[in-house]
Design an enzyme around this catalytic site. Structure first.
Site, mmCIF file in Angstrom:
data_model
loop_
_atom_site.group_PDB
_atom_site.id
_atom_site.type_symbol
_atom_site.label_atom_id
_atom_site.label_comp_id
_atom_site.label_asym_id
_atom_site.label_seq_id
_atom_site.Cartn_x
_atom_site.Cartn_y
_atom_site.Cartn_z
ATOM 1 C CG HIS A 130 3.119 -34.371 18.713
ATOM 2 N ND1 HIS A 130 2.762 -34.996 17.539
ATOM 3 C CD2 HIS A 130 3.691 -33.187 18.352
ATOM 4 C CE1 HIS A 130 3.099 -34.250 16.519
ATOM 5 N NE2 HIS A 130 3.672 -33.145 16.974
ATOM 6 C CG ASP A 150 0.454 -41.008 18.606
ATOM 7 O OD1 ASP A 150 -0.314 -40.087 18.909
ATOM 8 O OD2 ASP A 150 1.561 -40.821 18.074
#
Length: 360
Positions: free
Chosen positions: A125, A154
């Site tokens: 992540h 992200d």
């Protein structure tokens, strides 16, 4: 029909989460026609998903409907997928198959680790991607790094670089007539975002450790301070002329203080500033510094920020269906962005394919 800067551009989005749909949102905001393909029975959104704004959504089983989805790819300018490396190929919709049918297709791939490398096949992540680049180690108080939401990996290092790569490939296609694969990896993008800090290290003006440098909370004139009501202000008075205005607003002009860039004196300055800021509320300090160049602003919540006069005037945040949502960026002189509150429209696969095939 939109008259956005990307009007007429067709984007086929294979449903995923995180930066890939965010990249598709940005392209849709700029006028592209975005068609999102979701698997049948995918969980329905519990709340209106404003990341999915300006979309047409269809359901397709890639085992049963693969040929028709490939037909959509044959009509598309851009395809975006965010699967792990090799998954699209196993599904039969990898870049080789798609480019064989549509040589002009820009095939955008969004991953954390990239298509190649020792970690390419493993899960991760945002926090993991920025941890191995050195970026995470530089963020937070001295005792431990702090997750900077999921903005650095992200979205800063992910979706924005995917969009930049897709747009660059479209420009190149205008010269060559050919599409290509864009491999956007968060680990790459986050590293590029850090180039300014890396340059400061190379110049010998960025030192090891957190909260020890100019931009990481170490400098007393570039950090946040708690006020009398427990809320905070942000101080960014880097330049001497702005720093002088900060001192004036705090009532410290002419006081016996260490010099601004005397690092040995930073703890003294920090404690003095903190003690003064604790004497008034956040909004009182916001009033003191309003309209000045002292670079002092209130730290607002999202619910407060949507009503900030400047944010509201630009529509940077707005309310849609009772939720705070982002506006559009960047702005264009002639082209008009899509609607920030224009929700997704659902249709069936045959209708969507017929619409794309009907227009050359």
């Amino acid at each position: 029909m939109t008259n956005g800067a990307l009007a007429g551009l067709r984007v086929l989005e294979l449903a995923g989460i995180g930066p890939a749909p965010h990249a598709a949102m940005l392209l849709g905001d700029m006028g592209a026609s975005v068609l999102r393909v979701e698997r049948p029975g995918a969980p329905a959104e519990q709340l209106p998903s404003h990341v999915l704004r300006n979309r047409t959504i269809v359901e397709a089983d890639l085992k049963r409907d693969l040929d028709r989805v490939l037909d959509l790819a044959a009509c598309a300018d851009v395809l975006i997928e965010g699967f792990r490396p090799g998954v699209a190929e196993r599904l039969g919709i990898g870049p080789e198959e798609c480019l064989r049918r549509n040589a002009r297709l820009v095939y955008g791939r969004m991953t954390g680790w990239g298509q190649e490398g020792p970690r390419a096949g493993t899960a991760g992540h945002d926090l993991n991607y920025i941890s191995v680049t050195g970026v995470l180690d530089a963020i937070g108080p001295p005792d431990a790094p702090v997750p900077p939401l999921n903005l650095v990996g992200d979205f800063g290092g992910g979706s924005l670089f995917l969009v930049a790569g897709v747009l660059a490939a479209l420009v190149e296609r205008g010269r060559s007539g050919l599409g290509q694969v864009v491999d956007a990896a968060m680990v790459d993008g986050a590293s590029v975002l850090a180039q300014h800090i890396l340059e400061m290290r190379a110049q010998g003006v960025w030192f090891p450790g957190r909260a020890a440098n100019l931009l990481d909370g170490g400098a007393p004139f570039y950090r946040t301070y708690a006020c009398a009501d427990g809320r905070c202000v942000a101080v960014g008075a880097l330049e001497p002329k702005f720093y002088a205005l900060l001192l004036h607003g705090l009532g410290l002009a002419g006081s016996a203080l260490p010099e601004q860039y005397d690092r040995a004196g930073w703890p003294v300055l920090a404690e003095r500033f903190a003690s003064v800021f604790r004497t008034r509320t956040r909004d009182e300090w916001a009033g003191v510094f309003a309209g000045t160049d002292a670079c002092v602003t209130p730290v607002l919540t999202f619910d407060e920020a949507v009503h900030d006069p400047h944010v509201a005037a630009r529509g940077a945040l707005r309310l849609a269906q009772g939720h705070v949502v982002a506006g559009h960026a960047p702005r264009f002189g002639r082209s008009v962005a899509g609607g920030a509150s224009a929700g997704a429209v659902h249709t069936d696969l045959d209708t969507a394919l017929a619409a794309w095939q009907a227009v050359p």
